[in-house]
Design a protein around this motif. Structure first.
Motif, PDB file in Angstrom:
ATOM      1  N   CYS A   1      11.180  17.237  -9.701  1.00 47.55           N
ATOM      2  CA  CYS A   1       9.720  17.147  -9.686  1.00 47.55           C
ATOM      3  C   CYS A   1       9.150  17.890 -10.885  1.00 47.55           C
ATOM      4  O   CYS A   1       9.350  19.089 -11.029  1.00 47.55           O
ATOM      5  CB  CYS A   1       9.151  17.724  -8.393  1.00 47.55           C
ATOM      6  SG  CYS A   1       7.347  17.539  -8.281  1.00 47.55           S
TER       7      CYS A   1
ATOM      8  N   GLN B   1       5.350  20.297  -3.524  1.00 48.70           N
ATOM      9  CA  GLN B   1       6.763  20.547  -3.819  1.00 48.70           C
ATOM     10  C   GLN B   1       7.517  21.079  -2.604  1.00 48.70           C
ATOM     11  O   GLN B   1       8.693  20.757  -2.402  1.00 48.70           O
ATOM     12  CB  GLN B   1       6.883  21.493  -5.021  1.00 48.70           C
ATOM     13  CG  GLN B   1       6.354  20.854  -6.300  1.00 48.70           C
ATOM     14  CD  GLN B   1       6.776  21.592  -7.551  1.00 48.70           C
ATOM     15  OE1 GLN B   1       7.770  21.247  -8.176  1.00 48.70           O
ATOM     16  NE2 GLN B   1       6.002  22.616  -7.912  1.00 48.70           N
TER      17      GLN B   1
ATOM     18  N   LEU C   1      12.488  21.812  -8.686  1.00 48.35           N
ATOM     19  CA  LEU C   1      11.034  21.900  -8.744  1.00 48.35           C
ATOM     20  C   LEU C   1      10.618  22.453 -10.105  1.00 48.35           C
ATOM     21  O   LEU C   1      11.464  22.856 -10.906  1.00 48.35           O
ATOM     22  CB  LEU C   1      10.522  22.792  -7.608  1.00 48.35           C
ATOM     23  CG  LEU C   1      11.013  22.433  -6.202  1.00 48.35           C
ATOM     24  CD1 LEU C   1      10.412  23.382  -5.166  1.00 48.35           C
ATOM     25  CD2 LEU C   1      10.691  20.984  -5.855  1.00 48.35           C
TER      26      LEU C   1
END
Length: 199
Positions: free
Chosen positions: A61, A90, A109
């Motif tokens: 992400c 997230q 993340l």
């Protein structure tokens, strides 16, 4: 590997995606212009997208919003932008995404230097980034199925220097190669619960 990169069309994301495409199957997740439509601020959107994709080996992400403004101008609702998008977005990606990863898969993340070295107008963004760092270290103690969760925390990257240089006086821009390698370390390495800082 089959990798979903959310935010893979952005300033950092497009370079990271290009690298992983050399040896892997890469799907780009985005709200509008990706291979998969996904909005991390909406848990139902995360679930729907992952149901459509099926099993993955890695999720990256590089997305999430937070309001930049002077502290005395930030309203409660302004803080919730970052809390719903970059933080809980997230967190939900890990919470939901773990179910769609093959054993030994990874979730990476993204945060940034503001967690450790905030600048003006970043009260909300710094708070959110710091929260994600703590979350990643804590979730590593409990997540199952051999799944690894890390977070990449970058300084200002070269490709964003012109846009953000006035906010970061005296900061040395991070090369895009170093930014890419931080994600490679998370996905291809064996670290877990790590905050991978490249400042």
């Amino acid at each position: 590997m089959k990798i979903l990169i959310i935010g893979g069309n952005g300033t950092i994301g497009k370079k990271v995606s290009a690298h992983f495409r050399e040896k892997n199957e890469v799907l780009i997740g985005a709200r509008t212009n990706g291979d998969v439509q996904i909005d991390i601020a909406d848990a139902a959107s995360i679930t729907s997208a992952l149901e459509d994709i099926g099993k993955l080996d890695a999720i990256i992400c590089i997305a999430g919003e937070a309001k930049w403004a002077n502290f005395n101008e930030l309203s409660e609702d302004d803080y919730y932008i970052g809390l719903r998008s970059k933080l809980m977005g997230q967190v939900n990606l890990v919470r939901i995404g773990q179910k769609y990863l093959n054993a030994g898969g990874s979730i990476t993340l993204s945060t940034g230097i503001l967690a450790d070295d905030p600048v003006i107008k970043t009260t909300s963004a710094a708070m959110v980034n710091g929260g994600i760092h703590s979350f990643v270290q804590a979730v590593d103690l409990e997540i199952e199925n051999g799944i690894r969760v890390n977070v990449v925390s970058l300084g200002m990257v070269e490709d964003a220097y012109d846009k953000y240089k006035d906010y970061f006086p005296g900061h040395n821009p991070i090369t895009m190669d170093k930014a890419i390698n931080a994600y490679v370390r998370s996905v291809d390495g064996r670290g877990c619960g790590e905050v991978i800082r490249v400042y």
